[in-house]
Design a protein around this motif. Structure first.
Motif, PDB file in Angstrom:
ATOM      1  N   ARG A   1     -20.080 -43.773 -19.228  1.00 55.72           N
ATOM      2  CA  ARG A   1     -19.689 -45.133 -19.673  1.00 55.72           C
ATOM      3  C   ARG A   1     -20.770 -46.260 -19.311  1.00 55.72           C
ATOM      4  NH1 ARG A   1     -13.035 -44.072 -19.345  1.00 55.72           N
ATOM      5  NH2 ARG A   1     -13.035 -42.699 -21.047  1.00 55.72           N
TER       6      ARG A   1
ATOM      7  N   MET B   1     -26.421 -50.783 -24.899  1.00 53.24           N
ATOM      8  CA  MET B   1     -25.914 -51.756 -26.005  1.00 53.24           C
ATOM      9  C   MET B   1     -26.419 -53.061 -25.677  1.00 53.24           C
ATOM     10  SD  MET B   1     -21.888 -50.508 -25.882  1.00 53.24           S
ATOM     11  CE  MET B   1     -21.364 -48.882 -25.774  1.00 53.24           C
TER      12      MET B   1
ATOM     13  N   GLU C   1     -23.104 -48.025 -21.954  1.00 53.59           N
ATOM     14  CA  GLU C   1     -22.855 -49.532 -22.131  1.00 53.59           C
ATOM     15  C   GLU C   1     -24.400 -50.242 -21.796  1.00 53.59           C
ATOM     16  OE1 GLU C   1     -20.106 -53.378 -21.458  1.00 53.59           O
ATOM     17  OE2 GLU C   1     -19.447 -51.302 -20.752  1.00 53.59           O
TER      18      GLU C   1
ATOM     19  N   PRO D   1     -18.399 -50.813 -26.306  1.00 57.69           N
ATOM     20  CA  PRO D   1     -17.968 -50.407 -24.915  1.00 57.69           C
ATOM     21  C   PRO D   1     -16.492 -49.751 -25.127  1.00 57.69           C
ATOM     22  CG  PRO D   1     -18.759 -52.794 -24.909  1.00 57.69           C
ATOM     23  CD  PRO D   1     -18.717 -52.211 -26.321  1.00 57.69           C
ATOM     24  N   TYR D   2     -16.642 -48.734 -24.140  1.00 59.12           N
ATOM     25  CA  TYR D   2     -15.368 -48.047 -24.298  1.00 59.12           C
ATOM     26  C   TYR D   2     -14.003 -48.799 -24.194  1.00 59.12           C
ATOM     27  CZ  TYR D   2     -11.794 -44.410 -23.169  1.00 59.12           C
ATOM     28  OH  TYR D   2     -10.658 -43.722 -23.410  1.00 59.12           O
TER      29      TYR D   2
ATOM     30  N   ALA E   1     -18.338 -44.222 -25.072  1.00 58.61           N
ATOM     31  CA  ALA E   1     -18.091 -45.425 -25.706  1.00 58.61           C
ATOM     32  C   ALA E   1     -17.323 -45.222 -27.044  1.00 58.61           C
ATOM     33  CB  ALA E   1     -19.734 -45.796 -26.336  1.00 58.61           C
TER      34      ALA E   1
END
Length: 139
Positions: free
Chosen positions: A15, A22, A19, A87-88, A124
């Motif tokens: 994760r 991103m 991120e 984002p998760y 994600a």
């Protein structure tokens, strides 16, 4: 029990890595069902669901159809399906939300979320999106 801890650690590391990729930012908007008057015209009102949210726009997910048919009223067209990565922890995305990329490689791109589905042990929130025209009523 050690296996469960190592899986959790691997997912948490994934994760963070997802991120970090991103590098663009976006605003997510949703139609409210209400209307507003802009320049004397009645238009749909939009609520900002997220502002300055990290995003990565990718191609179609593996195994997914890279296009889908959309009905325009006067006929069907095939539109490319891409994937937006959030984002998760982004838990409140919904089908038909609009995403405007505000900075990054795809700045200015506006897409509509086709399906806001979730999965376990994901790194994600990956949702299929299609390009749309930016609504004129957005300021």
């Amino acid at each position: 029990m050690d296996d469960a801890v190592s899986v959790d650690a691997a997912v948490a590391a994934g994760r963070l890595a997802a991120e970090s990729r991103m590098t663009s930012r976006c605003t997510v908007r949703r139609k409210t069902g209400a209307s507003a008057v802009v320049d004397g015209f009645k238009v749909a009102a939009w609520a900002v669901v997220h502002a300055d949210l990290p995003v990565r726009v990718g191609g179609a997910s593996r195994g997914a159809n890279p296009a889908r048919r959309d009905d325009l009223g006067s006929g069907e067209v095939e539109v490319a399906v891409r994937t937006a990565h959030f984002p998760y922890s982004t838990a409140d995305l919904a089908d038909s939300d609009y995403v405007e990329v505000t900075s990054g490689e795809n700045a200015g791109l506006v897409v509509r979320i086709v399906e806001a589905t979730w999965q376990d042990q994901a790194t994600a929130r990956r949702v299929p999106v299609v390009s749309v025209v930016r609504p004129e009523e957005w300021t």
